[in-house]
Design a protein around this motif. Structure first.
Motif, PDB file in Angstrom:
ATOM      1  N   ALA A  68      34.474 -95.600  80.137  1.00 49.28           N
ATOM      2  CA  ALA A  68      34.647 -95.184  81.531  1.00 49.28           C
ATOM      3  C   ALA A  68      35.713 -96.022  82.222  1.00 49.28           C
ATOM      4  CB  ALA A  68      33.319 -95.292  82.280  1.00 49.28           C
ATOM      5  N   LEU A  69      35.740 -97.314  81.918  1.00 54.14           N
ATOM      6  CA  LEU A  69      36.754 -98.182  82.523  1.00 54.14           C
ATOM      7  C   LEU A  69      38.157 -97.772  82.080  1.00 54.14           C
ATOM      8  CD1 LEU A  69      37.646-100.665  84.138  1.00 54.14           C
ATOM      9  CD2 LEU A  69      37.233-102.049  82.098  1.00 54.14           C
ATOM     10  N   ILE A  70      38.322 -97.555  80.784  1.00 51.71           N
ATOM     11  CA  ILE A  70      39.637 -97.130  80.277  1.00 51.71           C
ATOM     12  C   ILE A  70      39.991 -95.759  80.847  1.00 51.71           C
ATOM     13  CG2 ILE A  70      40.999 -96.642  78.217  1.00 51.71           C
ATOM     14  CD1 ILE A  70      38.925 -98.397  76.677  1.00 51.71           C
ATOM     15  N   GLY A  71      39.018 -94.865  80.844  1.00 51.78           N
ATOM     16  CA  GLY A  71      39.255 -93.505  81.342  1.00 51.78           C
ATOM     17  C   GLY A  71      39.628 -93.459  82.804  1.00 51.78           C
ATOM     18  N   HIS A  74      43.258 -93.883  82.942  1.00 55.27           N
ATOM     19  CA  HIS A  74      43.886 -92.674  82.387  1.00 55.27           C
ATOM     20  C   HIS A  74      43.870 -91.558  83.427  1.00 55.27           C
ATOM     21  CE1 HIS A  74      45.163 -89.787  79.390  1.00 55.27           C
ATOM     22  NE2 HIS A  74      44.151 -89.015  79.705  1.00 55.27           N
ATOM     23  N   SER A  75      42.739 -91.410  84.123  1.00 53.39           N
ATOM     24  CA  SER A  75      42.629 -90.388  85.161  1.00 53.39           C
ATOM     25  C   SER A  75      43.583 -90.668  86.314  1.00 53.39           C
ATOM     26  CB  SER A  75      41.182 -90.329  85.670  1.00 53.39           C
ATOM     27  OG  SER A  75      41.045 -89.401  86.720  1.00 53.39           O
ATOM     28  N   ALA A  76      43.662 -91.939  86.708  1.00 54.82           N
ATOM     29  CA  ALA A  76      44.573 -92.301  87.803  1.00 54.82           C
ATOM     30  C   ALA A  76      46.014 -91.995  87.436  1.00 54.82           C
ATOM     31  CB  ALA A  76      44.414 -93.787  88.140  1.00 54.82           C
ATOM     32  N   ALA A  77      46.401 -92.309  86.195  1.00 55.21           N
ATOM     33  CA  ALA A  77      47.764 -92.018  85.744  1.00 55.21           C
ATOM     34  C   ALA A  77      48.048 -90.528  85.824  1.00 55.21           C
ATOM     35  CB  ALA A  77      47.966 -92.526  84.318  1.00 55.21           C
ATOM     36  N   GLY A  78      47.080 -89.709  85.422  1.00 53.21           N
ATOM     37  CA  GLY A  78      47.267 -88.263  85.469  1.00 53.21           C
ATOM     38  C   GLY A  78      47.415 -87.737  86.884  1.00 53.21           C
ATOM     39  N   ARG A  79      46.599 -88.248  87.795  1.00 51.23           N
ATOM     40  CA  ARG A  79      46.673 -87.790  89.193  1.00 51.23           C
ATOM     41  C   ARG A  79      48.011 -88.165  89.817  1.00 51.23           C
ATOM     42  NH1 ARG A  79      41.473 -89.868  92.283  1.00 51.23           N
ATOM     43  NH2 ARG A  79      42.600 -88.868  93.995  1.00 51.23           N
ATOM     44  N   ILE A  80      48.446 -89.400  89.567  1.00 53.72           N
ATOM     45  CA  ILE A  80      49.725 -89.842  90.142  1.00 53.72           C
ATOM     46  C   ILE A  80      50.877 -89.049  89.534  1.00 53.72           C
ATOM     47  CG2 ILE A  80      51.309 -91.798  90.364  1.00 53.72           C
ATOM     48  CD1 ILE A  80      48.795 -93.616  90.304  1.00 53.72           C
ATOM     49  N   GLU A  81      50.804 -88.787  88.242  1.00 57.74           N
ATOM     50  CA  GLU A  81      51.870 -88.035  87.582  1.00 57.74           C
ATOM     51  C   GLU A  81      51.978 -86.626  88.140  1.00 57.74           C
ATOM     52  OE1 GLU A  81      53.575 -87.678  83.106  1.00 57.74           O
ATOM     53  OE2 GLU A  81      51.439 -87.288  83.348  1.00 57.74           O
ATOM     54  N   ARG A  82      50.840 -86.015  88.448  1.00 63.17           N
ATOM     55  CA  ARG A  82      50.877 -84.667  89.036  1.00 63.17           C
ATOM     56  C   ARG A  82      51.548 -84.697  90.409  1.00 63.17           C
ATOM     57  NH1 ARG A  82      45.965 -84.427  86.240  1.00 63.17           N
ATOM     58  NH2 ARG A  82      44.720 -85.116  88.014  1.00 63.17           N
ATOM     59  N   ASP A  83      51.282 -85.744  91.193  1.00 57.05           N
ATOM     60  CA  ASP A  83      51.968 -85.886  92.487  1.00 57.05           C
ATOM     61  C   ASP A  83      53.476 -86.039  92.285  1.00 57.05           C
ATOM     62  OD1 ASP A  83      49.657 -85.685  93.954  1.00 57.05           O
ATOM     63  OD2 ASP A  83      49.349 -87.852  94.143  1.00 57.05           O
ATOM     64  N   ALA A  84      53.857 -86.828  91.268  1.00 61.38           N
ATOM     65  CA  ALA A  84      55.283 -87.016  90.986  1.00 61.38           C
ATOM     66  C   ALA A  84      55.924 -85.699  90.537  1.00 61.38           C
ATOM     67  CB  ALA A  84      55.472 -88.094  89.919  1.00 61.38           C
ATOM     68  N   GLU A 142      35.767-100.055  68.131  1.00 57.84           N
ATOM     69  CA  GLU A 142      35.797 -98.647  68.514  1.00 57.84           C
ATOM     70  C   GLU A 142      37.177 -98.267  69.028  1.00 57.84           C
ATOM     71  OE1 GLU A 142      32.583 -97.419  71.040  1.00 57.84           O
ATOM     72  OE2 GLU A 142      31.230 -98.908  70.215  1.00 57.84           O
ATOM     73  N   VAL A 143      37.514 -96.981  68.897  1.00 59.66           N
ATOM     74  CA  VAL A 143      38.821 -96.480  69.325  1.00 59.66           C
ATOM     75  C   VAL A 143      38.627 -95.513  70.479  1.00 59.66           C
ATOM     76  CG1 VAL A 143      40.882 -95.203  68.644  1.00 59.66           C
ATOM     77  CG2 VAL A 143      39.784 -96.740  67.020  1.00 59.66           C
ATOM     78  N   TRP A 144      39.292 -95.779  71.593  1.00 54.60           N
ATOM     79  CA  TRP A 144      39.233 -94.863  72.739  1.00 54.60           C
ATOM     80  C   TRP A 144      40.345 -93.834  72.628  1.00 54.60           C
ATOM     81  CZ3 TRP A 144      42.756 -93.514  76.526  1.00 54.60           C
ATOM     82  CH2 TRP A 144      42.257 -92.728  77.557  1.00 54.60           C
ATOM     83  N   THR A 145      39.994 -92.563  72.843  1.00 51.79           N
ATOM     84  CA  THR A 145      41.005 -91.508  72.894  1.00 51.79           C
ATOM     85  C   THR A 145      40.716 -90.637  74.110  1.00 51.79           C
ATOM     86  OG1 THR A 145      39.662 -90.103  71.427  1.00 51.79           O
ATOM     87  CG2 THR A 145      41.401 -91.418  70.415  1.00 51.79           C
ATOM     88  N   ALA A 146      41.769 -90.149  74.723  1.00 54.37           N
ATOM     89  CA  ALA A 146      41.608 -89.282  75.893  1.00 54.37           C
ATOM     90  C   ALA A 146      41.017 -87.950  75.457  1.00 54.37           C
ATOM     91  CB  ALA A 146      42.965 -89.053  76.556  1.00 54.37           C
TER      92      ALA A 146
END
Length: 313
Positions: A68-71, A74-84, A142-146
Motif C-alpha cells: 500500500a505504501l509503494i502503491g 505509484h497512484s500519485a505519479a499517475g494522477r500527476i501525469e494525467r494532469d500533465a 517480495e516483488v511489488w508490481t503495479a
C-alpha cells in the motif's frame, strides 16, 4: 539533511541525473529535492515501516501494508501525469490556434510550464516509489508490481508495461515507452516453483535467453512463485518487463489462459515454461495448466517453445 536542486538555469551543465537536469531547467524559484534525496526518502520510509511492523502482531499484514505504501506513490505519479497530459493537450490546442498576441503567448508559456512541472513531479513520485520497492524486495524478498497501468523504471531499470500497450506498439511500430524495444521472451511457470532450486533453473534459462537475445524484453503474467522470481531476475539484469495480467474480474477461471493469448500476441522469440517445482513434483505430479497451455499455443502458432525442465535435463 535534505539536499535541494537550487540551479534554475537552462544552460547549467548536465548532471548524471535526468531528474536533476529537468528540475534545474524549469526556472521555478523554489528548489527541487535532488534525485539522491528522493531515493533516500523512499528507502527510509520503507525501512522504517518494516522495522516497526516486523516481529509485531501486524507482521501478518506486512505485505498488504508495504504494498500500500509503494502503491500510494505509484497512484500519485499517475494522477500527476494525467494532469500533465491535460496541460499538454492545452499546449497543442493553443499552439494550433496561436494568433501571435501577447495574451496567447503568455497562456502558451503557462501551459507549457505546467506540463513540464508535472513531468518533474511525476518523476519525483516514481523515484520514491522505485526506491521503496527496491528496499521492500531486499528486506522481504517480495516483488511489488503495479496492478494496472504502465510503470516506468526510474531508479529501478526494469520497465513495467501493460501487454496491450506493447502489442499495439509492435503492430504500429511506434517509438515510445510502450515499445518493447527488442525481441520478446515469454515465460510462464508454476506458482509452487519458488524454491532456491527452482530459482536456479529459472535464472539459468533466462540467462541463456539473454545471451541469445541481449536486448530482450521479458513477458510474463506476474503470478506468484516462479514468475515473481523471473521478475526479480529482470530487475537485477535491467531487462524490460511486460506484464500480461490475468483479469479474473472479466474472464473468471479462463483468465490465466486469456493472459496466454496476450503473451502469444506479442510474437515472442521463444516461450519458456516451467510446469513443475523441483520439490513440488515429488509431492504433486500434476503439471501447472497455464504453463502447459502456453507451450501448446506457442507450437500451434509456429513459435519456439522450450521447457525449462527439458532444458535442465
Amino acid at each position: 539533511m535534505t539536499r535541494f536542486n537550487t540551479s534554475s538555469s537552462a544552460f547549467s551543465p548536465k548532471s548524471d541525473s535526468a531528474f536533476d537536469d529537468l528540475s534545474a531547467s524549469l526556472g521555478d524559484p523554489r528548489p527541487h529535492p535532488t534525485e539522491a534525496a528522493l531515493v533516500q526518502l523512499g528507502r527510509a520510509l520503507m525501512t522504517e515501516l518494516v522495522d516497526v511492523i516486523s516481529d509485531t502482531a501486524l507482521e501478518d499484514y506486512q505485505t498488504i501494508i508495504g504494498e500500500a505504501l509503494i502503491g500510494a506513490f505509484h497512484s500519485a505519479a499517475g494522477r500527476i501525469e494525467r494532469d500533465a497530459d491535460r496541460a499538454r493537450d492545452t499546449v497543442r490546442s493553443l499552439d494550433r490556434d496561436f494568433d501571435g498576441s501577447e495574451a496567447a503567448d503568455t497562456e502558451l508559456q503557462e501551459a507549457t510550464a505546467k506540463a513540464r512541472a508535472g513531468d518533474a513531479a511525476t518523476q519525483a513520485c516514481e523515484l520514491i516509489r522505485d526506491a521503496a520497492s527496491e528496499t521492500w524486495t531486499v528486506a522481504t524478498g517480495e516483488v511489488w508490481t503495479a496492478w494496472r497501468g504502465s510503470r516506468r523504471g526510474t531508479h529501478l531499470t526494469a520497465a513495467q508495461l501493460e501487454a496491450k500497450q506493447a502489442i499495439r506498439a509492435i503492430k504500429q511500430r511506434k517509438s515510445g515507452e510502450a515499445d518493447p524495444g527488442g525481441p520478446v521472451i515469454a515465460f510462464r511457470g508454476a506458482p509452487s516453483a519458488d524454491t532456491s532450486e527452482d530459482a536456479g533453473r529459472i535464472f539459468d534459462a533466462l540467462n541463456w535467453a539473454k545471451q541469445e537475445w541481449p536486448d530482450m524484453a521479458l513477458a510474463t503474467t506476474g503470478a506468484k512463485g516462479s514468475e515473481k522470481l523471473a521478475i526479480k531476475w529482470a530487475q537485477q539484469k535491467g531487462v524490460k518487463l511486460i506484464l500480461a495480467r490475468a483479469d479474473f474480474d472479466t474472464h473468471g477461471k479462463a483468465a490465466p489462459f486469456r493472459a496466454n493469448d496476450e503473451l502469444i500476441a506479442l510474437e515472442p522469440e521463444v516461450c519458456l515454461t516451467l510446469v513443475h517445482s523441483v520439490v513440488g513434483m515429488r509431492e504433486d505430479p500434476r503439471p501447472f495448466g497455464p504453463a502447459l497451455n502456453l507451450g501448446q499455443k506457442a507450437m500451434e502458432s509456429g513459435l519456439r517453445h522450450v521447457s525449462i525442465k527439458a532444458r535442465a535435463a
